[in-house]
Design an enzyme around this catalytic site. Structure first.
Site, PDB file in Angstrom:
ATOM      1  N   ARG A 171       0.827  -1.214   0.000  1.00 20.20           N
ATOM      2  CA  ARG A 171       0.000   0.000   0.000  1.00 20.20           C
ATOM      3  C   ARG A 171       0.856   1.257   0.000  1.00 20.20           C
ATOM      4  NH1 ARG A 171      -2.374   0.582   6.033  1.00 20.20           N
ATOM      5  NH2 ARG A 171      -0.633  -0.318   7.158  1.00 20.20           N
ATOM      6  N   ARG A 190       5.309  10.197   2.831  1.00 21.97           N
ATOM      7  CA  ARG A 190       6.529  10.155   3.618  1.00 21.97           C
ATOM      8  C   ARG A 190       7.739  10.312   2.693  1.00 21.97           C
ATOM      9  NH1 ARG A 190       6.222   3.918   5.888  1.00 21.97           N
ATOM     10  NH2 ARG A 190       6.220   2.903   3.871  1.00 21.97           N
ATOM     11  N   ARG A 201      14.930  -1.572   2.138  1.00 24.42           N
ATOM     12  CA  ARG A 201      14.861  -2.285   3.428  1.00 24.42           C
ATOM     13  C   ARG A 201      15.747  -3.524   3.389  1.00 24.42           C
ATOM     14  NH1 ARG A 201       9.080  -1.254   5.005  1.00 24.42           N
ATOM     15  NH2 ARG A 201       8.410   0.466   3.677  1.00 24.42           N
ATOM     16  N   ASP A 252      11.525  -6.599   7.138  1.00 22.99           N
ATOM     17  CA  ASP A 252      10.959  -5.749   6.076  1.00 22.99           C
ATOM     18  C   ASP A 252      10.702  -4.343   6.603  1.00 22.99           C
ATOM     19  OD1 ASP A 252       9.054  -7.541   7.478  1.00 22.99           O
ATOM     20  OD2 ASP A 252       7.535  -6.253   6.587  1.00 22.99           O
TER      21      ASP A 252
HETATM   22  P1  AMP Z   1       3.494  -3.870   8.029  1.00 23.32           P
HETATM   23  O1  AMP Z   1       3.117  -4.848   9.095  1.00 23.32           O
HETATM   24  O2  AMP Z   1       2.666  -2.614   8.028  1.00 23.32           O
HETATM   25  O3  AMP Z   1       4.944  -3.603   7.962  1.00 23.32           O
HETATM   26  O4  AMP Z   1       3.088  -4.567   6.643  1.00 23.32           O
HETATM   27  C1  AMP Z   1       3.546  -5.834   6.253  1.00 23.32           C
HETATM   28  C2  AMP Z   1       3.177  -6.074   4.823  1.00 23.32           C
HETATM   29  O5  AMP Z   1       1.759  -6.017   4.644  1.00 23.32           O
HETATM   30  C3  AMP Z   1       3.756  -5.090   3.819  1.00 23.32           C
HETATM   31  O6  AMP Z   1       4.082  -5.794   2.667  1.00 23.32           O
HETATM   32  C4  AMP Z   1       2.604  -4.138   3.585  1.00 23.32           C
HETATM   33  O7  AMP Z   1       2.702  -3.504   2.342  1.00 23.32           O
HETATM   34  C5  AMP Z   1       1.413  -5.071   3.643  1.00 23.32           C
HETATM   35  N1  AMP Z   1       0.170  -4.385   4.016  1.00 23.32           N
HETATM   36  C6  AMP Z   1      -0.189  -3.931   5.240  1.00 23.32           C
HETATM   37  N2  AMP Z   1      -1.416  -3.366   5.200  1.00 23.32           N
HETATM   38  C7  AMP Z   1      -1.850  -3.448   3.919  1.00 23.32           C
HETATM   39  C8  AMP Z   1      -3.036  -3.045   3.235  1.00 23.32           C
HETATM   40  N3  AMP Z   1      -4.047  -2.432   3.858  1.00 23.32           N
HETATM   41  N4  AMP Z   1      -3.120  -3.300   1.918  1.00 23.32           N
HETATM   42  C9  AMP Z   1      -2.131  -3.921   1.269  1.00 23.32           C
HETATM   43  N5  AMP Z   1      -0.993  -4.335   1.842  1.00 23.32           N
HETATM   44  C10 AMP Z   1      -0.847  -4.108   3.160  1.00 23.32           C
HETATM   45 MG    MG Z   2       6.061  -2.611   6.815  1.00 23.18          MG
END
Ligand code: AMP
Ligand code: MG
Length: 535
Positions: free
Chosen positions: A120, A210, A217, A287
């Site tokens: 996203r 941002r 990463r 990540d």
């Molecule tokens: P995070 O836990 O926020 O670091 O996200 C982990 C992974 O989930 C990353 O690849 C994000 O891009 C994906 N992600 C988190 N929320 C969403 C969302 N609402 N739509 C699509 N991908 C998401």
């Molecule tokens: Mg993330």
């Protein structure tokens, strides 16, 4: 400019300035040949996919960073224009922008998770500012990408407010971080199950723009390595060194060794700084680790109120507490070992990787000593001072003392008339204050003795302590209050809070309430004491 000057009405017709872009990532590295489909898929042999942000119905600017806007070259009038909200919601593109989502993997909660990628986050391009510095502009919540894995690509207002405020708060604390230019409401509602209890509800959507010199990463390197794609891995390593670490000397394997060592050193400095101010990232998956050593991905993060090294704000991590406050330095090291593992095939030998990991330990220890000395107001850290601080932390933990207030109060101690009186505002529980009063008095007398042996005079000591111990941190309940107000349609609280966080080390008359202890009602409230990953 004062954040109070920020108005949220757009002035139609203001032209935005022409900006200079140099989209090196897309230009130099292999991309996904599929350009249309947003179907979730495995993308191999490529580090990005070209994508378009999804159209948002009614973008409205809610807050912005005045320093960053000025640095990019926007006047206040331009920031408040209709065009700005359109651009930073992804509806309109400026000349030179070329949106893309990148492909990375990662270790999540200790386990290899395979391909993740920008699900996203959509980068608009790599801006070159007036000083020639690179600033990638990235929209978070701008819609689906091939990496969305069935999720919606959106972000909700509450998590966007939190990311916006904390990026800027960290920057003003002097901690390496990605930054936030703008916060725009999309006018669209997003469905979220905030408590993972089977009750999804619509919430307002928002997008943060941002910025960072690079959003690469650890997981960007781990993914091609996991697939045995050494060619792509090597290309990405060379690109990263050339674009983001061009100051490093040498060439070939020797330069790669320098580079890994530098990544380790930067990561150590970043985590040491988190520990200095009481910041808990909450999701230190690989990540979410920046190759530049920047704090990145503000999700269920939190700040220490009463001192508790075992605290984590992330409800998803409540069981294992892998990412608890006191564990962060060790987790960062573990994450670097994952990065090292990914780099084995592009290094001459393992020696460079071992040396880099050792550098992490050395730099962390050096930063820790510097921080101990600064926080306690000493000219330098003696071995006994490390123990002294550990003893203090044990008392703060047992007696549930507020971290920021304790260190503020220590700078008020007069060594010729030592008293625990200035420390009283740090206690959340008066009975604990009494129970641990003797331990605190004993510690204080040792500390005062140490101050009297230190060459710093009273004024120099206070200056040193005030520069290392912030008065104002983004306490969880403060962010939550601005979210509660925004949910009622009152967005002024966001800029008000940002304005306080722009001068975290200064006395700010009239704003003492922002430095006070967490109020009792916030102790167990969702959003203030615990957060879910749902965002
Ligand atoms: P995070 O836990 O926020 O670091 O996200 C982990 C992974 O989930 C990353 O690849 C994000 O891009 C994906 N992600 C988190 N929320 C969403 C969302 N609402 N739509 C699509 N991908 C998401
Ligand atoms: Mg993330």
């Amino acid at each position: 400019m004062h954040a109070d000057d920020q108005h949220v009405t757009a002035t139609p017709g203001s032209e935005l300035p022409a900006l200079k872009f140099d989209n090196a990532f897309v230009r130099a590295l292999p991309g996904d040949p599929e350009r249309k489909s947003l179907e979730p898929r495995s993308v191999s042999g490529a580090v990005y996919s070209l994508v378009q942000p999804q159209a948002m119905p009614a973008p409205k600017l809610l807050a912005w960073s005045p320093e960053l806007a000025r640095r990019i070259g926007f006047t206040q009038k331009q920031v408040q224009s209709e065009a700005f909200a359109q651009v930073f919601s992804g509806n309109l593109q400026l000349d030179g922008m070329q949106p893309f989502a990148t492909n990375y993997g990662g270790h999540q909660f200790g386990h290899w998770a395979g391909q993740l990628g920008d699900g996203r986050a959509i980068s608009l391009g790599e801006l070159i500012d007036a000083d020639g510095c690179r600033l990638e502009l990235q929209l978070k919540g701008a819609g689906r990408t091939p990496y969305s894995r069935g999720a919606d690509g959106r972000a909700v207002l509450r998590s966007s407010i939190r990311e916006f405020l904390c990026s800027e708060a960290m920057h003003h604390l002097g901690i390496p971080t990605t930054r936030a230019l703008s916060l725009v409401a999309t006018g669209e509602s997003v469905l979220r199950d905030m408590f993972y209890d089977g009750h999804p509800a619509p919430e307002p959507g928002a997008i943060v723009c941002r910025t960072a010199p690079s959003f690469i990463r650890f997981g960007h390197f781990e993914l091609p390595a996991s697939r045995g794609d050494t060619r792509l891995l090597e290309q990405l390593v060379e690109f990263t060194i050339e674009r983001d670490f061009s100051e490093l000397p040498g060439s070939g394997a020797a330069r790669r060794a320098e580079w890994f060592s530098e990544v380790c050193a930067r990561t150590a400095r970043m985590v040491a700084e988190w520990m200095r101010v009481g910041f808990v990232h909450g999701v230190m998956n690989t990540d979410n680790m920046s190759i530049l050593g920047l704090t990145i991905d503000y999700g269920p993060y939190g700040w220490i109120d009463d001192f508790d090294p075992d605290w984590t704000p992330n409800t998803t991590d409540a069981q294992g507490r892998r990412y608890r406050f006191g564990h962060q330095p060790r987790v960062a090291y573990w994450n670097l070992t994952r990065l090292a593992g990914a780099l084995v095939s592009v290094m001459d030998n393992d020696q460079a990787l071992h040396a880099g990991l050792q550098r992490y330990l050395d730099v962390y220890a050096a930063c820790d000593r510097r921080i101990v000395a600064a926080k306690l107001g000493l000219s330098e850290c003696a071995d006994e001072d490390i123990e002294r601080m550990q003893d203090l932390h044990q008392i703060m933990r047992d007696a549930q003392m507020d971290m920021s207030i304790t260190y503020q109060a220590l700078s008020e101690i007069d060594p010729s008339h030592p008293s625990v009186e200035p420390l009283q505002p740090a206690f959340y529980d008066t009975s604990l204050a009494q129970r641990h009063g003797d331990a605190l008095r004993t510690w204080l007398s040792g500390y005062v003795g140490r101050l009297l042996r230190d060459p710093l005079d009273a004024q120099a000591r206070r200056t040193r302590m005030h520069a290392a111990n912030p008065r104002f941190v983004l306490r969880n309940y403060l962010a939550q209050q601005s979210i509660d107000r925004a949910t009622q349609g009152d967005y002024a609280g966001i800029s008000e809070l940002l304005d306080v966080m722009r001068r975290p080390y200064d006395e700010q008359p009239g704003r003492e309430a922002f430095a006070a202890r967490r109020p009792e009602w916030a102790r167990h409230r969702a959003g203030s004491s615990m957060l879910s990953c749902s965002s």
